[in-house]
Design a protein around this motif. Structure first.
Motif, PDB file in Angstrom:
ATOM      1  N   PHE A   1       0.881   5.434   0.519  1.00 48.78           N
ATOM      2  CA  PHE A   1       0.203   6.617   1.035  1.00 48.78           C
ATOM      3  C   PHE A   1       1.065   7.837   0.723  1.00 48.78           C
ATOM      4  O   PHE A   1       2.298   7.784   0.827  1.00 48.78           O
ATOM      5  CB  PHE A   1      -0.016   6.511   2.547  1.00 48.78           C
TER       6      PHE A   1
ATOM      7  N   SER B   1      -2.313   0.513  -4.443  1.00 50.19           N
ATOM      8  CA  SER B   1      -1.599  -0.681  -3.978  1.00 50.19           C
ATOM      9  C   SER B   1      -0.824  -1.286  -5.139  1.00 50.19           C
ATOM     10  O   SER B   1      -1.281  -1.242  -6.291  1.00 50.19           O
ATOM     11  CB  SER B   1      -2.573  -1.722  -3.412  1.00 50.19           C
TER      12      SER B   1
ATOM     13  N   ASP C   1       0.846  -1.194   0.000  1.00 45.21           N
ATOM     14  CA  ASP C   1       0.000   0.000   0.000  1.00 45.21           C
ATOM     15  C   ASP C   1       0.882   1.245   0.000  1.00 45.21           C
ATOM     16  O   ASP C   1       1.891   1.310   0.710  1.00 45.21           O
ATOM     17  CB  ASP C   1      -0.915   0.028   1.229  1.00 45.21           C
TER      18      ASP C   1
ATOM     19  N   TYR D   1      -4.261   7.573   1.193  1.00 41.62           N
ATOM     20  CA  TYR D   1      -4.053   6.344   0.427  1.00 41.62           C
ATOM     21  C   TYR D   1      -4.105   6.647  -1.069  1.00 41.62           C
ATOM     22  O   TYR D   1      -5.018   7.324  -1.560  1.00 41.62           O
ATOM     23  CB  TYR D   1      -5.129   5.317   0.790  1.00 41.62           C
TER      24      TYR D   1
END
Length: 487
Positions: free
Chosen positions: A327, A335, A325, A332
């Motif tokens: 950020f 992925s 993932d 966010y």
């Protein structure tokens, strides 16, 4: 111009209680003085560069950018980045690659710096242990090939032994070089520049890299006339490329604001890896050597490591896809499902990132490059984000495996579920000295090192029309072959 003079005269009349005529004369005098100081824009034009000037921060009569203490980055014109010494450099660190072919230019450079320039020369202690530069061991215990090579370097060895006592040595991972070195000279390939940047805990002295390696993308100087080139640099006649670095820190699960690259007492790194951590930048601005034998009074448990090329997160030996993932400033983004992820500097964009399909970015561009490694997606393209953001990378909760993370190819360690890697741009770049200038050096490296955009030239229409005008079958066949070749 007349309108500006009248406005200035009105202002002077209000401030100084002058008459109208006296205010006009004073305004004319001030405008003439300003005109003498400022250059004629028709004569001196601003040098064009890859970076834009700092943007004007007021928009219309009412809008402007809010002043914020977090605004730490200011874009500078690369053409104005010139090296200057506010006092003469006295100490120089010479770093060479481990190759017998580098010994002769190394000894010649050190001999010239000591005898002609009267500088204090620092070298790595491992240089003194090189058997080709020693004669205090038993040759009969060595192989026949080594004895032959040792004899070939007899003259070089004698010249080095005459200088040996004048050299200052250091050991990687033990000695702190901060504020001890004025100037760095690298002899070898790109790896010598990467190694040099890791030796310093805070600001890096100017680095002059000579090409004696294989690729030489970061080493623009040739050793043929090193005396003239080094003299020019010591006199301050050189352009600089400020190569940004990434500040990376790992936050382990259950340890709030505590990174994995711990100083003394840490069991997270193998003993052999501790020597690579002597170039460490603390989050709070203080520095430490990452070694159990060295203790900095400003040491904090909150530390990070700097990289010049890239930090790589990969699946390691696991057969499963990495599930990572990403950020950006706490938000966010996406992925990664694939072999891994590369977070690189503009300097590193021509290294692993280029092999993974990313664009090549000039090192003066303030940016961070995010490149997936073999993503299992047809639409995941590499992206470029602003240099001032913070990237947080963590293992997805539903990931089948953990990941491995490495920094410039070193300090490989595991990234477990719940851990996070934080990456942002460091405030301490590597000042790399240019052979010509920032633009010429970079494009020369692209052409010579990577053969960028090399293709046989297309024929012009005049040549093709001459072929078709003859009408012979042989000529037409040749013309068809040319068309197939061009396609």
């Amino acid at each position: 111009m007349q309108h500006q003079k009248l406005r200035l005269a009105t202002t002077l009349q209000r401030q100084s209680s002058l008459s109208a005529d006296a205010a006009v004369e004073a305004a004319e005098d001030q405008m003439q003085q300003v005109a003498q100081v400022l250059p004629d824009p028709r004569i001196l034009r601003r040098t064009r560069s890859l970076n834009a000037p700092s943007p004007f921060q007021q928009f219309g009569p009412c809008g402007r950018i809010m002043k914020n203490s977090a605004m730490v980055m200011q874009i500078q014109d690369p053409a104005s980045q010139r090296l200057t010494w506010y006092k003469p450099p006295l100490t120089v660190l010479v770093i060479k690659k481990k190759d017998s072919q580098v010994l002769l230019p190394f000894v010649q450079l050190v001999e010239w710096l000591v005898q002609e320039k009267h500088m204090v020369v620092w070298v790595e202690s491992a240089v003194l242990e090189d058997k080709l530069l020693r004669d205090d061991f038993k040759l009969e215990n060595e192989s026949a090939k080594f004895r032959q090579v040792h004899g070939d370097y007899c003259g070089v060895r004698e010249r080095f032994l005459a200088l040996r006592e004048k050299l200052v040595t250091f050991k990687d991972g033990r000695d702190d070089l901060t504020d001890r070195i004025d100037f760095i000279v690298c002899l070898g390939g790109d790896g010598t520049l990467l190694y040099a940047s890791q030796l310093f805990q805070q600001s890096v002295p100017p680095v002059m890299a000579f090409y004696l390696g294989s690729l030489g993308f970061l080493t623009p100087f040739q050793c043929d006339n090193f005396q003239e080139q080094v003299t020019n640099v010591l006199e301050g006649h050189a352009a600089l490329t400020l190569r940004s670095r990434l500040r990376c820190s790992i936050h382990r699960k259950g340890e709030r604001r505590k990174e994995s690259l711990q100083p003394a007492g840490s069991n997270l790194l193998k003993p052999s890896q501790h020597r690579h951590l002597n170039y460490v930048e603390l989050n709070n601005g203080s520095f430490t050597g990452g070694n159990n034998n060295y203790c900095n009074p400003h040491m904090s448990s909150n530390n990070s490591i700097l990289v010049l090329n890239e930090v790589v997160i990969n699946r390691g030996p696991s057969p499963y896809l990495s599930n990572i993932d990403i950020f950006l400033d706490g938000k966010y983004i996406t992925s990664v499902q694939g072999d891994g992820l590369i977070v690189s500097t503009p300097t590193g964009s021509t290294a692993y990132a280029a092999a993974a399909g990313a664009s090549m970015i000039h090192p003066s561009v303030p940016a961070i490059l995010v490149t997936p490694i073999c993503p299992h997606s047809l639409s995941f393209r590499p992206i470029v984000v602003p240099a001032g953001v913070e990237l947080r990378i963590s293992i997805s909760p539903d990931s089948r495996n953990t990941s491995r993370v490495s920094f410039d190819g070193r300090n490989d360690q595991e990234l477990n579920h719940g851990d996070s890697l934080r990456v942002t741009t460091s405030i301490y770049p590597v000042p790399s000295i240019c052979s010509q200038d920032q633009i010429s050096d970079w494009f020369d490296s692209l052409a010579e090192g990577l053969h960028w955009n090399v293709r046989k030239r297309q024929k012009c229409l005049d040549e093709l029309s001459d072929l078709t005008a003859s009408g012979s079958e042989d000529t037409l066949d040749e013309f068809d072959n040319l068309k197939i070749y061009d396609v």
